[in-house]
Design an enzyme around this catalytic site. Structure first.
Site, PDB file in Angstrom:
ATOM      1  N   GLU A   1      62.209  17.884  24.376  1.00 19.08           N
ATOM      2  CA  GLU A   1      63.642  18.194  24.421  1.00 19.08           C
ATOM      3  C   GLU A   1      64.041  19.146  23.301  1.00 19.08           C
ATOM      4  O   GLU A   1      64.872  20.039  23.497  1.00 19.08           O
ATOM      5  CB  GLU A   1      64.459  16.899  24.311  1.00 19.08           C
ATOM      6  CG  GLU A   1      64.254  15.936  25.483  1.00 19.08           C
ATOM      7  CD  GLU A   1      63.174  14.909  25.214  1.00 19.08           C
ATOM      8  OE1 GLU A   1      63.333  13.764  25.660  1.00 19.08           O
ATOM      9  OE2 GLU A   1      62.155  15.261  24.554  1.00 19.08           O
TER      10      GLU A   1
ATOM     11  N   LEU B   1      27.827  13.770  24.414  1.00 18.78           N
ATOM     12  CA  LEU B   1      29.131  13.129  24.582  1.00 18.78           C
ATOM     13  C   LEU B   1      30.208  13.773  23.709  1.00 18.78           C
ATOM     14  O   LEU B   1      31.060  13.092  23.145  1.00 18.78           O
ATOM     15  CB  LEU B   1      29.037  11.624  24.274  1.00 18.78           C
ATOM     16  CG  LEU B   1      28.031  10.826  25.109  1.00 18.78           C
ATOM     17  CD1 LEU B   1      27.983   9.383  24.638  1.00 18.78           C
ATOM     18  CD2 LEU B   1      28.368  10.901  26.593  1.00 18.78           C
TER      19      LEU B   1
ATOM     20  N   HIS C   1      59.472  17.048  19.859  1.00 18.69           N
ATOM     21  CA  HIS C   1      59.361  16.600  21.243  1.00 18.69           C
ATOM     22  C   HIS C   1      59.807  17.689  22.207  1.00 18.69           C
ATOM     23  O   HIS C   1      60.375  18.717  21.808  1.00 18.69           O
ATOM     24  CB  HIS C   1      60.173  15.325  21.442  1.00 18.69           C
ATOM     25  CG  HIS C   1      59.571  14.129  20.773  1.00 18.69           C
ATOM     26  ND1 HIS C   1      60.047  12.841  20.943  1.00 18.69           N
ATOM     27  CD2 HIS C   1      58.497  14.016  19.935  1.00 18.69           C
ATOM     28  CE1 HIS C   1      59.309  12.000  20.238  1.00 18.69           C
ATOM     29  NE2 HIS C   1      58.372  12.689  19.618  1.00 18.69           N
TER      30      HIS C   1
ATOM     31  N   THR D   1      22.130   5.006  29.940  1.00 14.69           N
ATOM     32  CA  THR D   1      22.520   6.415  30.031  1.00 14.69           C
ATOM     33  C   THR D   1      21.958   7.208  28.865  1.00 14.69           C
ATOM     34  O   THR D   1      21.535   8.365  29.020  1.00 14.69           O
ATOM     35  CB  THR D   1      24.054   6.540  30.075  1.00 14.69           C
ATOM     36  OG1 THR D   1      24.540   5.888  31.248  1.00 14.69           O
ATOM     37  CG2 THR D   1      24.501   7.995  30.092  1.00 14.69           C
TER      38      THR D   1
ATOM     39  N   ASP E   1      19.673  10.177  30.101  1.00 10.80           N
ATOM     40  CA  ASP E   1      20.293  11.503  30.036  1.00 10.80           C
ATOM     41  C   ASP E   1      20.311  12.108  28.641  1.00 10.80           C
ATOM     42  O   ASP E   1      20.473  13.323  28.495  1.00 10.80           O
ATOM     43  CB  ASP E   1      21.737  11.430  30.542  1.00 10.80           C
ATOM     44  CG  ASP E   1      21.829  11.037  32.012  1.00 10.80           C
ATOM     45  OD1 ASP E   1      20.793  11.109  32.699  1.00 10.80           O
ATOM     46  OD2 ASP E   1      22.920  10.663  32.456  1.00 10.80           O
TER      47      ASP E   1
END
Length: 373
Positions: A60, A212, A58, A204, A208
């Protein structure tokens, strides 16, 4: 805990730096949150760190490693409350204590039932803790999917639209219309890299024929899944999105239970995962689609249209964020409007702007978040 009222301008500046450096890991940590940490001692930055990749250390921990011995007596500015549980990594609250950090200022509270509570644990151990400095809305703005899934247990849905000044997304129905420029296209690909899946409607696909995928930016750490809402399973065998199946980018087609079995089998033979779900006025039941997506492990979805699907998501209150790319052009009468005629059914007062608008070439990006009351 000390209240945010005790912050001075330097505190605010260091916390903002933690916020900004966290964003550089977009696409590499989801479904984990973006987190940045800045360690400051005697007014000087002695360590910086971000959560770099899913499953890794992480923010930290990276900041403490960067600071070394200078971490003792320092203040840690963290964009998200330090975690307080044993997951893929040990608790960051313990690491901060062991390093001798004397003060922690964090931006957003951790909404997780298991991971939250790090601020209280540090306070009990004698550390001066300030936070949460930001409201829940500000925290969600940085990590919308993380906050949404923690609270609701459903996929976070963001809606992306490229529209003209007169609110259109295409010059004519079924006609492919390039609206935004190359810079905006690159930003869309960057956005895709931080989602589990991208979703479009069958219209779509027909107009188009998109792939993707992420091509204009570094891909995310997991292959992007492609979702098509195709009520009658009519997606053509030669659709471009089938070309990337070998690259590990699955295609999921959602159709009505009444869709012809022969077409379901045809799409499955092409390599698609087909999911028959209940029908609705929009074609298929969107809550049913999202329920299946959750079962598949899909936690975040970027919807890229078209107008009918966008309108349904908005009317049903299922789009939590809007990415609106506005181009400096008009498409005139007869154009396909971005929002349907019954757009008044959408509660637009539920949305608020996130940050200031951004420029990508000649285009402007406006990001809106839905309130999560």
């Amino acid at each position: 805990m000390t209240t945010p009222a005790h912050l001075d301008p330097r505190d605010t500046a260091f916390l903002d730096e933690a916020r900004l450096i966290a964003r550089s890991a977009w696409g590499q940590v989801h479904p984990n949150p973006l987190v940045g940490c800045v360690l400051v001692k005697d007014g000087n930055v002695v360590g910086r760190g971000i959560h770099e990749h899913f499953g890794g250390a992480h923010a930290e921990i990276h900041a403490l490693e960067d600071a070394g011995a200078d971490a003792r007596g320092a203040t840690a500015y963290v964009s998200l409350e330090p975690c307080n549980h044993h997951g893929k990594t040990p608790p960051c609250s313990d690491a901060l204590l062991q390093a001798g950090v004397r003060r922690v200022v964090f931006g957003a509270r951790d909404p997780g039932r298991e991971s939250g509570g790090g601020g209280a644990a540090l306070l009990r151990a004698g550390v001066d803790v300030v936070g949460p400095v930001w409201s829940d809305a500000e925290g969600r703005a940085e990590n919308p999917a993380f906050f949404h899934t923690a609270r609701h247990g459903t996929p976070h849905v963001a809606l992306k639209l490229a529209l003209s000044l007169d609110g259109a997304i295409a010059a004519r129905p079924g006609e492919r219309t390039r609206i935004t420029g190359a810079e905006a296209d690159r930003e869309v690909h960057r956005l895709r890299s931080g989602f589990d899946a991208v979703m479009v409607g069958a219209g779509t696909i027909r107009a188009d024929d998109p792939r993707l995928t992420v091509r204009l930016h570094d891909p995310g750490h997991v292959p992007l899944r492609r979702i098509v809402l195709d009520p009658m399973a009519e997606t053509p065998d030669r659709a471009a999105l089938f070309e990337d199946l070998r690259d590990g980018c699955p295609v999921h087609v959602f159709c009505r239970t009444s869709a012809p079995e022969v077409d379901i089998e045809r799409l499955e033979a092409r390599g698609a995962h087909v999911h028959p779900v209940a029908s609705a006025s929009a074609g298929v039941s969107l809550p049913a689609v999202l329920g299946v997506c959750w079962e598949l492990g899909i936690r975040s979805i970027l919807c890229e249209g078209g107008a009918r699907l966008a309108g349904a998501l908005l009317r049903e209150g299922l789009a939590q964020r809007l990415h609106l790319f506005v181009a400096p052009r008009t498409l005139g009468a007869g154009a396909v409007r971005a929002f349907p005629e019954d757009a008044d059914a959408v509660d637009w007062s539920a949305f608020h702007r996130v940050d200031a608008p951004s420029r990508f070439g000649q285009d402007t990006l406006i990001v809106l978040d839905r309130r999560d009351d």
